[in-house]
Structures are given as structure tokens and as C-alpha cells.
Design a protein around this motif. Structure first.
Motif, mmCIF file in Angstrom:
data_model
loop_
_atom_site.group_PDB
_atom_site.id
_atom_site.type_symbol
_atom_site.label_atom_id
_atom_site.label_comp_id
_atom_site.label_asym_id
_atom_site.label_seq_id
_atom_site.Cartn_x
_atom_site.Cartn_y
_atom_site.Cartn_z
ATOM 1 N N LEU A 1 -5.333 3.092 -9.796
ATOM 2 C CA LEU A 1 -6.525 2.889 -8.971
ATOM 3 C C LEU A 1 -6.220 3.036 -7.482
ATOM 4 C CD1 LEU A 1 -7.823 -0.282 -10.832
ATOM 5 C CD2 LEU A 1 -8.727 2.039 -11.065
ATOM 6 N N PRO A 2 -6.958 3.894 -6.765
ATOM 7 C CA PRO A 2 -6.813 3.974 -5.314
ATOM 8 C C PRO A 2 -7.523 2.791 -4.664
ATOM 9 C CG PRO A 2 -8.564 5.432 -6.023
ATOM 10 C CD PRO A 2 -7.954 4.850 -7.279
ATOM 11 N N SER A 3 -7.201 2.514 -3.417
ATOM 12 C CA SER A 3 -7.830 1.385 -2.729
ATOM 13 C C SER A 3 -9.344 1.560 -2.648
ATOM 14 C CB SER A 3 -7.239 1.228 -1.324
ATOM 15 O OG SER A 3 -7.383 2.428 -0.578
ATOM 16 N N SER A 4 -9.804 2.813 -2.600
ATOM 17 C CA SER A 4 -11.247 3.072 -2.492
ATOM 18 C C SER A 4 -12.019 2.682 -3.744
ATOM 19 C CB SER A 4 -11.488 4.556 -2.190
ATOM 20 O OG SER A 4 -10.948 5.371 -3.215
ATOM 21 N N SER A 5 -11.310 2.469 -4.863
ATOM 22 C CA SER A 5 -11.997 2.127 -6.114
ATOM 23 C C SER A 5 -12.342 0.648 -6.206
ATOM 24 C CB SER A 5 -11.131 2.519 -7.315
ATOM 25 O OG SER A 5 -9.993 1.682 -7.412
ATOM 26 N N PHE A 6 -11.796 -0.158 -5.289
ATOM 27 C CA PHE A 6 -12.028 -1.598 -5.353
ATOM 28 C C PHE A 6 -13.355 -1.930 -4.675
ATOM 29 C CE2 PHE A 6 -7.716 -1.268 -6.521
ATOM 30 C CZ PHE A 6 -7.451 -2.375 -7.309
ATOM 31 N N PHE B 1 -3.150 2.496 -5.264
ATOM 32 C CA PHE B 1 -2.950 1.145 -4.750
ATOM 33 C C PHE B 1 -2.507 0.179 -5.843
ATOM 34 C CE2 PHE B 1 -4.850 -3.084 -3.863
ATOM 35 C CZ PHE B 1 -4.151 -3.399 -2.706
ATOM 36 N N MET B 2 -3.022 0.374 -7.064
ATOM 37 C CA MET B 2 -2.701 -0.536 -8.161
ATOM 38 C C MET B 2 -2.622 0.209 -9.480
ATOM 39 S SD MET B 2 -4.762 -3.934 -9.526
ATOM 40 C CE MET B 2 -4.222 -4.974 -8.169
ATOM 41 N N GLY C 1 -5.347 8.765 -11.893
ATOM 42 C CA GLY C 1 -4.497 9.260 -12.960
ATOM 43 C C GLY C 1 -4.085 8.116 -13.859
ATOM 44 N N VAL C 2 -3.037 8.342 -14.658
ATOM 45 C CA VAL C 2 -2.595 7.363 -15.646
ATOM 46 C C VAL C 2 -1.079 7.210 -15.569
ATOM 47 C CG1 VAL C 2 -2.374 6.920 -18.125
ATOM 48 C CG2 VAL C 2 -4.527 7.782 -17.210
ATOM 49 N N TYR C 3 -0.614 5.968 -15.634
ATOM 50 C CA TYR C 3 0.821 5.666 -15.660
ATOM 51 C C TYR C 3 1.330 5.879 -17.077
ATOM 52 C CZ TYR C 3 5.046 2.715 -15.456
ATOM 53 O OH TYR C 3 6.327 2.230 -15.533
#
Length: 216
Positions: free
Chosen positions: A47-52, A103-104, A140-142
Motif C-alpha cells: 500500500l502506498p501512503s496515498s491509499s490511506f 508505505f506498508m 503490487g504484492v509481496y
């Protein structure tokens, strides 16, 4: 942090406490996995910071409430990423750009006992809409905590690097002797069909862990 600790106490299965660590290893070194073995379905989203935003909150709340109403136990672990990982150029390794730029790393799972093996499809079908909405919010996916059901796994895992990695794979392993579900050079669904959703995994009580990796 106190807001997170006190959030929706009616969903809590146990005590919740907060402890700060300066290094990832200080957190991890004394942890010994304890839990019961069972079936589990897990997915991940970077998750990018913009998704929060409120949209992300609504997604998580919706599926936690659905799980609570169905008497299922789902949980998500969120790990802050960044630090040293962001200091290297995109072409410095095979690591996907999403793992460096997000970001997470958020992984969510639903476990169920072997006695309910006949309901495998029901539990997986419950998680798939949750998975798809969370992945849509991410970059993306880890690939260490993946779902075997990804429609665009090449891009989700490897981003723009997949073609280059596939070329290396064909050079050094032309017969695809070393492969797995969604490995570079695999044919995707054909390999994943051999991965049973009922594979046993060690299931822990998922906690929302906010920590930072690659900081040292």
C-alpha cells in the motif's frame, strides 16, 4: 497509537499492548511462533501512503464486520516498509519497485480447522472480494505472503522487471526445472493448480503490527 489500540474493542480477541522498537531485529529475535496448525488463506497488498484514506478504512471495516457476523476470524498484519530499501535504484536488484516505493505491506488471512475442509471453497470465496479490493488500493504484492489466485501476478510481483527476469530464467534454467506457483518463468495457473488451498500452515493470531524494516 492509542486510537488504534482502542479501536473497535468489540472485535478484539485478546489483550492489546503497544511497544516501540528501534530495530526490526529487536522486535523479531525473541518471537517464537506458537499456534495451531490449520488451513489458511492469505493475501497481501503493498500500500502506498496515498491509499490511506476513508476508502481503505471502509474496505477493512466492511470485511471485518462480515467476518464477525459470520463468526469467522480474519486478521491483518501491517508492516511499515521503506528506510534503506528506498536508497537503492530501481535496477539495483530483482526486487519489484512496489516493495521499494510503498508505505506498508499489508497481509490478511482467514484460518479454519481441518474439520471444516469440506468448506474450503466457502472460506476462499469469502476472502476473494476482500483481496481484490485491497490489491486494487495497492501498488503490487509481496511475494512471501501471496495468494495463489492473482489475475496479473507477473506485474503484481515483479512490475516492469518481469521480462528481464524471464530472460535470465530461460538462459540458466531453460527446462524450468526449478519452479513454483507464480515463480518467474512459470506458466501461472497450470502450476498453481497443483497448490492445494488446504495446504497446512502455521496460523498465528494476526495482530496489527506497526514497525519499520530496513532501517538499520
Amino acid at each position: 497509537m492509542e486510537t488504534i489500540k482502542s479501536y473497535r474493542s468489540d472485535w478484539r480477541y485478546g489483550d492489546c499492548s503497544i511497544k516501540n522498537y528501534t530495530r526490526w531485529w529487536d522486535y523479531r529475535k525473541d518471537i517464537h511462533d506458537k499456534g495451531s496448525f490449520s488451513r489458511v488463506y492469505i493475501f497481501n497488498s503493498l500500500l502506498p501512503s496515498s491509499s490511506f484514506d476513508n476508502g481503505l478504512t471502509d474496505i477493512i471495516e466492511t470485511y471485518y464486520q462480515k467476518a464477525y457476523d459470520s463468526k469467522y476470524f480474519i486478521g491483518c498484519t501491517g508492516v511499515l516498509i521503506g528506510g534503506k530499501a528506498t536508497e537503492y535504484s530501481s535496477d539495483s536488484s530483482s526486487v519489484g519497485d512496489a516493495l521499494r516505493n510503498s508505505f506498508m505491506s499489508m497481509s490478511c488471512g482467514l484460518p479454519w480447522p481441518d474439520s471444516l475442509a469440506y468448506m474450503d471453497g466457502t472460506f476462499i470465496d469469502f476472502m476473494l472480494p476482500f483481496q481484490n479490493e485491497m490489491i486494487a488500493k495497492g501498488n503490487g504484492v509481496y511475494y512471501n505472503e501471496p495468494s495463489s489466485r492473482l489475475s496479473n501476478w507477473r506485474t503484481q510481483y515483479w512490475g516492469t522487471k518481469y521480462s528481464r527476469l524471464e530472460g535470465v530464467k530461460k538462459t540458466w534454467d531453460p527446462s524450468t526445472r526449478f519452479t513454483c506457483c507464480h515463480c518467474v518463468g512459470s506458466d501461472g495457473d497450470a502450476h498453481c493448480s497443483a497448490v492445494k488451498a488446504s495446504a497446512k500452515a502455521l496460523v498465528l493470531g494476526f495482530l496489527l503490527v506497526l514497525t519499520s524494516i530496513f532501517t538499520q
